[in-house]
Motif scaffolding. Structure first.
Motif, PDB file in Angstrom:
ATOM      1  N   ALA A  11       0.804  -1.222   0.000  1.00 51.67           N
ATOM      2  CA  ALA A  11       0.000   0.000   0.000  1.00 51.67           C
ATOM      3  C   ALA A  11       0.835   1.269   0.000  1.00 51.67           C
ATOM      4  O   ALA A  11       0.341   2.328   0.319  1.00 51.67           O
ATOM      5  N   ALA A  12       2.085   1.202  -0.373  1.00 55.18           N
ATOM      6  CA  ALA A  12       2.947   2.380  -0.337  1.00 55.18           C
ATOM      7  C   ALA A  12       2.832   3.230  -1.595  1.00 55.18           C
ATOM      8  O   ALA A  12       3.504   4.236  -1.708  1.00 55.18           O
ATOM      9  N   THR A  13       1.996   2.859  -2.543  1.00 52.88           N
ATOM     10  CA  THR A  13       1.873   3.639  -3.764  1.00 52.88           C
ATOM     11  C   THR A  13       0.986   4.856  -3.526  1.00 52.88           C
ATOM     12  O   THR A  13      -0.001   4.783  -2.805  1.00 52.88           O
ATOM     13  N   ALA A  14       1.337   5.966  -4.154  1.00 50.36           N
ATOM     14  CA  ALA A  14       0.593   7.210  -3.981  1.00 50.36           C
ATOM     15  C   ALA A  14      -0.589   7.263  -4.943  1.00 50.36           C
ATOM     16  O   ALA A  14      -0.524   6.738  -6.055  1.00 50.36           O
ATOM     17  N   ALA A  15      -1.636   7.922  -4.536  1.00 48.29           N
ATOM     18  CA  ALA A  15      -2.800   8.111  -5.387  1.00 48.29           C
ATOM     19  C   ALA A  15      -2.481   9.150  -6.457  1.00 48.29           C
ATOM     20  O   ALA A  15      -1.723  10.088  -6.206  1.00 48.29           O
ATOM     21  N   PRO A  16      -3.020   9.006  -7.655  1.00 50.48           N
ATOM     22  CA  PRO A  16      -2.758   9.997  -8.696  1.00 50.48           C
ATOM     23  C   PRO A  16      -3.346  11.356  -8.322  1.00 50.48           C
ATOM     24  O   PRO A  16      -4.373  11.426  -7.645  1.00 50.48           O
ATOM     25  N   GLN A  17      -2.699  12.395  -8.760  1.00 53.41           N
ATOM     26  CA  GLN A  17      -3.141  13.759  -8.477  1.00 53.41           C
ATOM     27  C   GLN A  17      -3.780  14.353  -9.730  1.00 53.41           C
ATOM     28  O   GLN A  17      -3.431  13.989 -10.849  1.00 53.41           O
ATOM     29  N   GLY A  18      -4.672  15.316  -9.530  1.00 52.62           N
ATOM     30  CA  GLY A  18      -5.350  15.964 -10.641  1.00 52.62           C
ATOM     31  C   GLY A  18      -4.681  17.272 -11.038  1.00 52.62           C
ATOM     32  O   GLY A  18      -3.751  17.745 -10.397  1.00 52.62           O
ATOM     33  N   TRP A  19      -5.179  17.844 -12.111  1.00 51.00           N
ATOM     34  CA  TRP A  19      -4.691  19.127 -12.600  1.00 51.00           C
ATOM     35  C   TRP A  19      -5.621  20.241 -12.099  1.00 51.00           C
ATOM     36  O   TRP A  19      -6.818  20.031 -11.959  1.00 51.00           O
TER      37      TRP A  19
ATOM     38  N   TRP B 199       2.149  39.805 -13.487  1.00 52.65           N
ATOM     39  CA  TRP B 199       1.035  38.989 -13.938  1.00 52.65           C
ATOM     40  C   TRP B 199       0.485  38.182 -12.775  1.00 52.65           C
ATOM     41  O   TRP B 199       1.247  37.667 -11.969  1.00 52.65           O
ATOM     42  N   LEU B 200      -0.824  38.091 -12.672  1.00 55.18           N
ATOM     43  CA  LEU B 200      -1.500  37.323 -11.624  1.00 55.18           C
ATOM     44  C   LEU B 200      -2.112  36.058 -12.217  1.00 55.18           C
ATOM     45  O   LEU B 200      -2.577  36.066 -13.353  1.00 55.18           O
ATOM     46  N   ALA B 201      -2.126  34.995 -11.422  1.00 55.08           N
ATOM     47  CA  ALA B 201      -2.783  33.750 -11.822  1.00 55.08           C
ATOM     48  C   ALA B 201      -3.443  33.146 -10.591  1.00 55.08           C
ATOM     49  O   ALA B 201      -2.939  33.263  -9.471  1.00 55.08           O
ATOM     50  N   GLN B 202      -4.583  32.488 -10.817  1.00 54.15           N
ATOM     51  CA  GLN B 202      -5.315  31.882  -9.716  1.00 54.15           C
ATOM     52  C   GLN B 202      -6.217  30.786 -10.280  1.00 54.15           C
ATOM     53  O   GLN B 202      -6.798  30.947 -11.344  1.00 54.15           O
ATOM     54  N   CYS B 203      -6.307  29.672  -9.547  1.00 54.43           N
ATOM     55  CA  CYS B 203      -7.180  28.568  -9.945  1.00 54.43           C
ATOM     56  C   CYS B 203      -8.188  28.314  -8.837  1.00 54.43           C
ATOM     57  O   CYS B 203      -7.823  28.276  -7.656  1.00 54.43           O
ATOM     58  N   GLY B 204      -9.438  28.133  -9.218  1.00 57.26           N
ATOM     59  CA  GLY B 204     -10.496  27.901  -8.246  1.00 57.26           C
ATOM     60  C   GLY B 204     -10.433  26.527  -7.605  1.00 57.26           C
ATOM     61  O   GLY B 204     -10.780  26.349  -6.451  1.00 57.26           O
ATOM     62  N   ASN B 205      -9.989  25.516  -8.368  1.00 57.94           N
ATOM     63  CA  ASN B 205      -9.903  24.148  -7.862  1.00 57.94           C
ATOM     64  C   ASN B 205      -8.517  23.590  -8.169  1.00 57.94           C
ATOM     65  O   ASN B 205      -8.167  23.422  -9.335  1.00 57.94           O
ATOM     66  N   SER B 206      -7.766  23.271  -7.138  1.00 57.26           N
ATOM     67  CA  SER B 206      -6.430  22.724  -7.384  1.00 57.26           C
ATOM     68  C   SER B 206      -6.487  21.233  -7.711  1.00 57.26           C
ATOM     69  O   SER B 206      -5.595  20.723  -8.385  1.00 57.26           O
ATOM     70  N   ASN B 207      -7.504  20.511  -7.237  1.00 58.72           N
ATOM     71  CA  ASN B 207      -7.655  19.079  -7.521  1.00 58.72           C
ATOM     72  C   ASN B 207      -6.408  18.268  -7.177  1.00 58.72           C
ATOM     73  O   ASN B 207      -6.112  17.265  -7.808  1.00 58.72           O
ATOM     74  N   GLY B 208      -5.655  18.733  -6.197  1.00 59.28           N
ATOM     75  CA  GLY B 208      -4.415  18.060  -5.818  1.00 59.28           C
ATOM     76  C   GLY B 208      -3.199  18.556  -6.577  1.00 59.28           C
ATOM     77  O   GLY B 208      -2.078  18.190  -6.261  1.00 59.28           O
ATOM     78  N   GLY B 209      -3.392  19.391  -7.597  1.00 56.24           N
ATOM     79  CA  GLY B 209      -2.289  19.924  -8.384  1.00 56.24           C
ATOM     80  C   GLY B 209      -1.876  21.308  -7.894  1.00 56.24           C
ATOM     81  O   GLY B 209      -2.355  21.788  -6.862  1.00 56.24           O
ATOM     82  N   HIS B 210      -0.987  21.951  -8.631  1.00 59.61           N
ATOM     83  CA  HIS B 210      -0.466  23.265  -8.265  1.00 59.61           C
ATOM     84  C   HIS B 210      -0.365  24.148  -9.504  1.00 59.61           C
ATOM     85  O   HIS B 210      -0.377  23.662 -10.631  1.00 59.61           O
ATOM     86  N   TYR B 211      -0.242  25.447  -9.291  1.00 57.44           N
ATOM     87  CA  TYR B 211      -0.140  26.420 -10.379  1.00 57.44           C
ATOM     88  C   TYR B 211       0.732  27.587  -9.942  1.00 57.44           C
ATOM     89  O   TYR B 211       0.973  27.792  -8.753  1.00 57.44           O
TER      90      TYR B 211
END
Length: 106
Positions: A22-30, A45-57
């Motif tokens: 069980a040491a495998t990581a769950a997939p992450q979203g964009w 420049w500004l950037a922002q995301c409403g839903n990270s879904n486990g990802g980053h920006y």
């Protein structure tokens, strides 16, 4: 010593067979629901995301020297998530020409 050797062989065989447990990581979203725009408050420049879904920006900017010469690419240092704003600032004696957003799934 023979028991240690047998245990190592068994563990290696299990890893090759995909039985590592069980040491495998769950997939992450964009990230989704992202916007980016020229900052009304400064030279960047500004950037922002409403839903990270486990990802980053993070924000990116293309800057140009005041004499119209070199173009400089800038990226925000910190990756953001959870709706936090990201800002990429152009250096002194330059103007922001365009910008965008970089995303990653982890």
């Amino acid at each position: 010593m023979k028991k240690l050797y047998a245990a190592l062989l068994t563990g290696t065989a299990m890893a090759f067979m995909g039985l590592q447990g069980a040491a495998t990581a769950a997939p992450q979203g964009w990230p989704t629901d992202c916007v980016h725009y020229k900052s009304p408050l400064g030279n960047g420049w500004l950037a922002q995301c409403g839903n990270s879904n486990g990802g980053h920006y993070r924000a990116t900017a293309t800057c140009q020297t005041w004499d119209g010469g070199d173009l400089i690419s800038i990226e925000s240092v910190a990756w953001k998530n959870n709706g936090d704003p990201s800002y990429a600032s152009c250096p002194p004696h330059t103007s922001v020409k365009s910008g965008g957003i970089s995303t990653r799934s982890y």
